[in-house]
Design a protein around this motif. Structure first.
Motif, short mmCIF file in Angstrom:
data_model
loop_
_atom_site.label_atom_id
_atom_site.label_comp_id
_atom_site.label_asym_id
_atom_site.label_seq_id
_atom_site.Cartn_x
_atom_site.Cartn_y
_atom_site.Cartn_z
N ASP A 203 8.72 9.19 -12.18
CA ASP A 203 7.44 8.92 -11.66
C ASP A 203 6.94 7.40 -11.65
OD1 ASP A 203 4.51 9.95 -11.42
OD2 ASP A 203 4.43 8.45 -13.10
N ILE A 204 7.76 6.66 -12.62
CA ILE A 204 7.50 5.02 -12.86
C ILE A 204 8.01 4.67 -11.23
CG2 ILE A 204 9.83 4.77 -13.65
CD1 ILE A 204 8.44 2.77 -15.50
N VAL A 205 9.21 5.36 -10.80
CA VAL A 205 9.57 4.82 -9.30
C VAL A 205 8.34 5.22 -8.26
CG1 VAL A 205 11.33 4.97 -7.56
CG2 VAL A 205 11.80 4.90 -10.09
N ILE A 206 7.89 6.19 -8.38
CA ILE A 206 6.68 6.63 -7.20
C ILE A 206 5.72 5.69 -7.69
CG2 ILE A 206 5.28 8.49 -6.55
CD1 ILE A 206 8.31 9.09 -6.49
N GLY A 207 5.51 5.29 -8.66
CA GLY A 207 4.03 4.41 -8.97
C GLY A 207 4.62 3.02 -8.34
N ARG A 208 5.95 2.59 -7.91
CA ARG A 208 6.32 1.54 -7.50
C ARG A 208 6.01 1.46 -5.85
NH1 ARG A 208 9.31 0.02 -12.14
NH2 ARG A 208 11.12 1.39 -11.20
N LEU A 209 6.31 2.69 -5.42
CA LEU A 209 6.52 2.45 -4.03
C LEU A 209 5.12 2.02 -3.14
CD1 LEU A 209 8.24 6.14 -3.42
CD2 LEU A 209 9.10 3.96 -3.83
N PRO A 210 3.99 2.56 -3.64
CA PRO A 210 2.76 2.01 -3.09
C PRO A 210 2.61 0.19 -3.02
CG PRO A 210 1.85 3.50 -4.25
CD PRO A 210 3.36 3.29 -4.86
N LEU A 211 3.26 -0.55 -4.06
CA LEU A 211 3.34 -1.82 -4.03
C LEU A 211 4.43 -2.43 -3.05
CD1 LEU A 211 3.44 -2.40 -7.81
CD2 LEU A 211 1.64 -2.10 -6.40
N TYR A 212 5.48 -1.51 -2.80
CA TYR A 212 6.41 -2.16 -1.81
C TYR A 212 5.70 -1.78 -0.40
CZ TYR A 212 9.93 -1.23 -5.60
OH TYR A 212 10.63 -1.31 -6.57
N LEU A 213 5.10 -0.80 -0.16
CA LEU A 213 4.51 -0.47 1.14
C LEU A 213 3.54 -1.62 1.31
CD1 LEU A 213 3.96 1.29 3.40
CD2 LEU A 213 2.40 2.83 1.94
N ARG A 214 2.75 -1.91 0.31
CA ARG A 214 1.82 -3.13 0.42
C ARG A 214 2.24 -4.45 1.17
NH1 ARG A 214 -2.20 -2.90 -3.70
NH2 ARG A 214 -3.52 -1.57 -2.45
N VAL A 215 3.48 -4.75 0.46
CA VAL A 215 4.19 -5.87 0.94
C VAL A 215 4.65 -5.82 2.25
CG1 VAL A 215 6.20 -7.03 0.49
CG2 VAL A 215 4.63 -6.60 -1.44
N LEU A 216 5.35 -4.61 2.50
CA LEU A 216 5.71 -4.36 4.04
C LEU A 216 4.56 -4.26 4.88
CD1 LEU A 216 8.16 -1.48 2.95
CD2 LEU A 216 8.80 -3.70 4.12
N ASN A 217 3.52 -3.91 4.45
CA ASN A 217 2.20 -4.01 5.49
C ASN A 217 1.98 -5.50 5.64
OD1 ASN A 217 1.85 -1.29 5.99
ND2 ASN A 217 0.55 -1.16 4.39
N GLN A 218 2.11 -6.20 4.74
CA GLN A 218 1.75 -7.74 4.80
C GLN A 218 2.84 -8.36 5.75
OE1 GLN A 218 1.93 -9.54 0.94
NE2 GLN A 218 0.01 -8.73 0.34
N LEU A 219 4.26 -8.16 5.32
CA LEU A 219 5.32 -8.62 6.22
C LEU A 219 4.96 -8.23 7.87
CD1 LEU A 219 8.20 -7.72 3.87
CD2 LEU A 219 7.51 -10.18 4.72
N TRP A 220 4.67 -6.86 7.87
CA TRP A 220 4.46 -6.62 9.11
C TRP A 220 3.53 -7.20 9.92
CZ3 TRP A 220 0.95 -2.73 11.83
CH2 TRP A 220 1.74 -2.19 12.95
N GLU A 221 2.33 -7.56 9.35
CA GLU A 221 1.18 -8.26 9.74
C GLU A 221 1.51 -9.85 10.08
OE1 GLU A 221 -2.05 -7.78 7.11
OE2 GLU A 221 -2.26 -5.74 7.39
N GLU A 222 2.49 -10.32 9.41
CA GLU A 222 3.16 -11.59 9.59
C GLU A 222 3.83 -11.67 10.84
OE1 GLU A 222 4.75 -13.03 6.01
OE2 GLU A 222 2.86 -12.48 4.90
N GLY A 223 4.37 -10.46 11.39
CA GLY A 223 5.18 -10.37 12.44
C GLY A 223 6.64 -10.38 12.05
N ARG A 224 6.98 -10.17 10.73
CA ARG A 224 8.32 -10.18 10.55
C ARG A 224 8.99 -8.73 10.70
NH1 ARG A 224 9.57 -12.93 5.80
NH2 ARG A 224 11.41 -12.13 6.34
#
Lengths: 206, 206
Positions: free
Chosen positions: A8-29
């Motif tokens: 479960d602790i791993v699942i809990g981190r996935l939303p954080l990863y997703l948020r950073v990926l969204n940021q990177l995506w918005e930055e055009g990376r």
DNA sequence: AAATTCATGATAAGAAATTGACAAGCACAT
DNA sequence: ATGTGCTTGTCAATTTCTTATCATGAATTT
């Protein structure tokens, strides 16, 4: 033959990863790697690779991860490739602020009904919705097949409302009350407890 | 000679113990034990005894714990035998709900100043306070010697505001923005991230 | 085409947290 | 005063989580 469950602790981190990926995506990376993700999140690169490895190989040897692809995979894993309808119980100060908060809708959770038991509040317009009598709680949940609830009621009635939510089919509760909810094992609860967080930090102050 | 530091995860549970003790106290109970505390919190009795043992022996062999005494000890350990002044930055929907929330004051945290940068909001009365221009942020923090801040600003300015808070002497930030704040090691941050919590739970739904 | 570079994914090692077990010690009853 | 019952606090065992290491395989250079 035990299907090793992902912690479960791993699942809990996935939303954080997703948020950073969204940021990177918005930055055009278009690509990234475990080291960069780790730096942005304050985690080790090894941990990120380990976490992701629970779900298969998303990266390319020597090249890192494709932002769009990994983002899509995480959204799939977290069941975010759909909009989840949510009921909000409690239309006090907090409930109203939550109803107005656009972040839920922007991230896949749409508040589709708001309930209160105060006749003064019932009928009030709130973020495009009308506050309904909590008497109809079960009817709405069942009719719309809703699985997620946000609980923003006084602590003394939290358990009673939670029991009704669960009986009506709710499987996940975002609990803004300080009450410790007793729920069956197949119902998830996440507590939002700012006071406890402040008290936690106060330990380190002088 | 290393003074074995108590794990942070243990510190994080102490506020939960304290809350249950407050409940027991209000119920008029004078004694309790690790089993009862565990049941109320959904934790094992062994864990509660182990956690408390980090700070010494608070119980009596064969008899459990005195509610009033243990409560007092936890308040002392968590530095809650005083009222902590807190600054709130951001007077939007969320900030206003937080300012009106009585739970902070009831548990030892008093919001003593509210800031915003929107001229429309500056001067507004809010829970007995007046919203001040964020230009005076540092001056107020320094003058009053405040160590705790609640951050309820738009995500894009979160880091910049946090930097100013820290430079002015803030040591603990309750972060309501989805931004991952970069802070020096002696500054504590606790994130309140309801969207991430919903996404976490969505994993278990179908 | 071969060699080099690079970051992953897997495995092993290490650290941390939780749980289990029991001697220690207090309260109450006899 | 002695014995019995009960729950703590500690130590050990187990489980879980994190970090380190390195072979693997893709991409790029020579």
């Amino acid at each position: 033959m035990s299907a090793k469950k992902t912690p479960d602790i791993v699942i809990g981190r996935l939303p954080l990863y997703l948020r950073v990926l969204n940021q990177l995506w918005e930055e055009g990376r278009t690509t990234t790697n475990s080291q960069e993700l780790g730096e942005r999140l304050g985690l080790s690169a090894a941990q990120i690779r380990k976490d992701l490895s629970h779900f298969g190989g998303f990266g390319k040897y020597g090249a890192g991860y494709e932002v769009a692809y990994l983002r899509e995979q995480l959204r799939r894993i977290l069941h975010l490739n759909r909009v989840w309808p949510v009921v909000l119980v409690g239309a006090g100060n907090l409930g109203r602020a939550l109803a107005d908060y656009p972040g839920f809708r922007e991230n896949g959770f749409e508040i589709v009904a708001v309930f209160d038991n105060d006749p003064q509040k019932i009928g009030l317009a709130l973020a495009g919705l009308t506050v309904q009598d909590v008497a109809w709680l079960e009817a709405v949940i069942i009719e719309k097949g809703i699985q997620i609830a946000i609980l923003a009621v006084p602590a003394r009635v939290a358990q009673a409302v939670a029991d009704r939510l669960i009986a009506a089919g709710i499987r996940a509760i975002l609990n803004y009350t300080p009450a410790r909810l007793k729920t069956p094992p197949d119902v998830r609860v996440q507590d939002i407890d700012p006071v406890a967080r402040l008290q936690h930090m106060a330990y380190y102050l002088e």
